[in-house]
Design a protein around this motif. Sequence first.
Motif, PDB file in Angstrom:
ATOM      1  N   HIS A  81      -1.379  -7.530  -7.875  1.00  6.33           N
ATOM      2  CA  HIS A  81      -2.647  -8.100  -8.326  1.00  6.33           C
ATOM      3  C   HIS A  81      -3.017  -9.282  -7.433  1.00  6.33           C
ATOM      4  CE1 HIS A  81      -1.336  -6.517 -12.517  1.00  6.33           C
ATOM      5  NE2 HIS A  81      -1.959  -5.585 -11.834  1.00  6.33           N
ATOM      6  N   THR A  82      -3.992  -9.079  -6.586  1.00  5.86           N
ATOM      7  CA  THR A  82      -4.460 -10.167  -5.722  1.00  5.86           C
ATOM      8  C   THR A  82      -5.802 -10.704  -6.195  1.00  5.86           C
ATOM      9  OG1 THR A  82      -5.474  -8.558  -4.230  1.00  5.86           O
ATOM     10  CG2 THR A  82      -3.234  -9.283  -3.715  1.00  5.86           C
ATOM     11  N   ASP A 110      -5.098  -1.122  -0.167  1.00  6.48           N
ATOM     12  CA  ASP A 110      -5.999  -2.096  -0.777  1.00  6.48           C
ATOM     13  C   ASP A 110      -6.988  -1.421  -1.731  1.00  6.48           C
ATOM     14  OD1 ASP A 110      -7.190  -4.549  -1.344  1.00  6.48           O
ATOM     15  OD2 ASP A 110      -7.206  -5.174   0.756  1.00  6.48           O
ATOM     16  N   TRP A 111      -7.749  -2.249  -2.412  1.00 11.92           N
ATOM     17  CA  TRP A 111      -8.649  -1.855  -3.498  1.00 11.92           C
ATOM     18  C   TRP A 111      -9.571  -0.697  -3.095  1.00 11.92           C
ATOM     19  CZ3 TRP A 111     -13.932  -1.783  -4.496  1.00 11.92           C
ATOM     20  CH2 TRP A 111     -14.305  -1.754  -5.851  1.00 11.92           C
ATOM     21  N   HIS A 148      -2.960  -1.822  -4.645  1.00 11.91           N
ATOM     22  CA  HIS A 148      -3.951  -2.644  -5.325  1.00 11.91           C
ATOM     23  C   HIS A 148      -4.647  -1.802  -6.401  1.00 11.91           C
ATOM     24  CE1 HIS A 148      -4.208  -6.107  -2.338  1.00 11.91           C
ATOM     25  NE2 HIS A 148      -3.381  -5.257  -1.757  1.00 11.91           N
TER      26      HIS A 148
END
Length: 226
Positions: free
Chosen positions: A78-79, A33-34, A55
């Motif tokens: 891309h969330t 994740d980011w 991400h």
Amino acid sequence: MKIPQQIKYIGREAFSCNDYLQEISVPNGCEVDWAAFGWCNVLEKADIGKNSKLHGKIFEKSPALTDIVIGEGSHEIHTSSNADDWGVFIDCGGLETITLPDSWGFFDGTDGPTGYTEQFRGCNNLKEVKFYNTNTKYKSVNGIVFSKDEKELVYYPSGILDAEYEVPENVSKIGNYAFGNCKMLHHLNIPNDLQTLGARAFFNTSLKDEINLENTKLKHDINLYD
């Protein structure tokens, strides 16, 4: 640090600001994740396993990171609706070498956050892009990205220190943003048979007064420099 194989998700900013992490190995099939490894001041090497989902900004502003290997089958997801959160490698100022899989698709010359100009924004020391031998789209020649048949020069890393470069004679196309942000490059030799120059091929460079296109018949985008 080698993350156990059973781990399939690494959370947002999970290791961020870790001042002890020097190497990280992510298992196959993991979602990262980011900014999971953002602001890790001593992180030097990252190895991402096969078929991983990455991400944006997972290594943001980790200044010591020089080498990243992305496993085959891995790709960016891309969330977030905010394009500023996209771009896995943004602001990796120390990055020198990166290995990318066939599944990594941003070398399409697109303008905007999905293109390599944004993916490598702030990677001013990047000198070499590598690919696996199985890659069907691209190949690396001295760190420079070409199409598999070497007829298109796709991307010239902005961290290459050479002041002069001669585009190979067999190249018929220079892609969009191909030499973007190459501030060390002051002279470029272009083949007479070059047919196409992509949009902003020389964006943010000092090449504007060094390239003479008057004697060529090539097609080029009206905006090569801005």
